[in-house]
Scaffold this motif. Structure first.
Motif, short mmCIF file in Angstrom:
data_model
loop_
_atom_site.label_atom_id
_atom_site.label_comp_id
_atom_site.label_asym_id
_atom_site.label_seq_id
_atom_site.Cartn_x
_atom_site.Cartn_y
_atom_site.Cartn_z
N GLN A 21 0.80 -1.22 0.00
CA GLN A 21 0.00 0.00 0.00
C GLN A 21 0.84 1.27 0.00
O GLN A 21 0.51 2.23 -0.71
CB GLN A 21 -0.95 0.00 1.20
N ARG A 25 1.67 1.25 -4.10
CA ARG A 25 0.43 1.92 -4.51
C ARG A 25 0.36 3.38 -4.12
O ARG A 25 -0.59 4.06 -4.50
CB ARG A 25 -0.77 1.16 -3.94
N SER A 26 1.36 3.86 -3.38
CA SER A 26 1.37 5.27 -3.00
C SER A 26 2.58 5.99 -3.57
O SER A 26 2.47 6.75 -4.53
CB SER A 26 1.33 5.41 -1.47
N ASP A 329 -9.36 7.54 -5.77
CA ASP A 329 -8.00 7.01 -5.85
C ASP A 329 -7.76 6.08 -4.67
O ASP A 329 -8.55 6.02 -3.72
CB ASP A 329 -6.99 8.17 -5.84
N ASN A 330 -6.65 5.35 -4.71
CA ASN A 330 -6.26 4.52 -3.59
C ASN A 330 -6.21 5.36 -2.31
O ASN A 330 -5.62 6.44 -2.29
CB ASN A 330 -4.90 3.89 -3.87
#
Length: 383
Positions: A21, A25-26, A329-330
């Protein structure tokens, strides 16, 4: 446009959450989109410095993602004036000492929750950060889930009228590790290593309830260990000393009551792994990770209890979906962007270490409530 490189020491990214994460993903996702546009002609380019204890894991991770900066020496990384931000995704038991070092080194701090293993320590970290004059934040990712953002939209527009109750169901079956590999690390089930579902999930429930419905005024909880033996990553049995399920009742400012079940020993019969039902005088809603359904007072059917006849309609079909109306968004990436804007553009940001301390406080009081078998008031934090 000017590109400004931002070096971020990322400790604990060889773990599942830190890697998937926060790194991939960031931070790496921000790099893939060309950095973060601050809107003033500056584009931030995040440069992660991977930190951890296992050299081979760090090297492999850096090579996999084309990164060049990594180290097993946290002190050396924190001594580097080119590093601006320290991020922590380690196991909770190792977090407090590392954050103290980062604050002493004058770094801005962003950390996973819980921020410390005790409320006193979490509050001490928050006060140290305030006194050091650095920016600080705690991950509160559930607030950025599409389902909860849609739910907040309903709250903000007054859809519910007076909110009466919140009911939450979270959890799934975590395999014991004997004949099926467990999907969570074994330390989660050892209290001596900082494990337990109360410590893990009550900080989440604190900020969700606080942000959407009101401050938690009291807690009554029952924490239990349903599965007393599990098998670790090497296939060896061990005693599970931490709670794997918790049943909590929370009284909120304004009079609403929240009931939330948290369990790693439940098989899912829901649409999503977490769901919240909110009932108010004017309407109700059920929110999950992504979706949110609602039913207004004027469209509420009139059920009649009759166990002698089968139901002739589907209660689920009587609800409407809240539309997306925007791209989501995530959630981890969205909060990273807000924190970076806070650090480099002084944008407003209130999910700080004091907010994180409230979560640790609720977990600590929840465990105390369970041990003493009584409801406990939750005092406001003195900054």
């Amino acid at each position: 446009m000017t590109r400004e490189t931002v070096r971020i020491a990322m400790n604990g990214v060889t773990g599942r959450m830190g890697h998937r994460q926060h790194l991939v993903r960031s931070i790496l996702a921000l790099r893939e989109q060309g950095g973060l546009d601050l809107g003033d002609g500056t584009r931030l380019w995040p440069e992660p410095v991977l930190v951890g204890r296992r050299e081979h894991a760090l090297r492999e991770l850096a090579e996999r993602h084309g990164l060049t900066h990594w180290s097993t020496d946290l002190d050396a990384v924190l001594a580097d004036p080119a590093v601006d931000i320290y991020f922590d995704a380690q196991v909770t038991s190792a977090r407090e000492e590392a954050i103290r070092k980062a604050l002493a080194a004058g770094k801005h701090v962003y950390t996973e929750k819980p921020s410390a293993t005790s409320f006193a320590a979490a509050l001490d970290l928050a006060r140290r950060a305030r006194d050091a004059g650095v920016k600080h934040g705690v991950v509160q990712d559930k607030l950025f889930l599409p389902g909860l953002r849609k739910l907040k939209r309903l709250v903000d527009c007054g859809f519910f009228g007076q909110i009466l109750s919140v009911r939450g169901e979270f959890g799934y079956w975590v395999f014991e590790g004997d004949w099926q590999e467990a999907q969570r690390p074994s330390w989660n089930y050892r209290a001596e290593d900082g494990g337990g579902i109360v410590v893990d999930m009550f900080p989440h429930w604190e900020y969700v309830l606080h942000e959407l419905f009101g401050r938690v005024r009291s807690v009554q909880a029952l924490a239990v260990t349903h599965v007393p033996q599990r098998w670790d990553e090497r296939g060896k049995p061990y005693d599970a000393t931490a709670d794997d399920a918790a049943y909590g009742v929370f009284e909120l400012d304004g009079g609403a009551v929240a009931q939330i079940n948290s369990s790693w020993t439940v098989r899912v019969h829901r649409d999503e792994l977490v769901e919240f039902q909110v009932d108010g005088t004017e309407g109700s809603a059920v929110a999950g990770l992504r979706g949110c359904r609602f039913q207004h007072r004027a469209a509420t059917p009139k059920p009649v209890w009759n166990p002698d006849l089968p139901a002739t309609h589907s209660f689920r079909d009587q609800w409407q979906e809240v539309p997306d109306n925007e791209e989501f968004d995530n959630g981890f990436k969205a909060q990273w962007e807000l924190f970076l804007r806070h650090v480099y553009a002084d944008a407003p940001y209130h999910w700080d270490l004091f907010a994180g301390a409230r979560g640790v406080q609720l977990a600590e009081l929840g465990l105390r409530s369970s041990a003493e078998g009584r409801r406990i008031d939750v005092p406001e934090i003195t900054l």
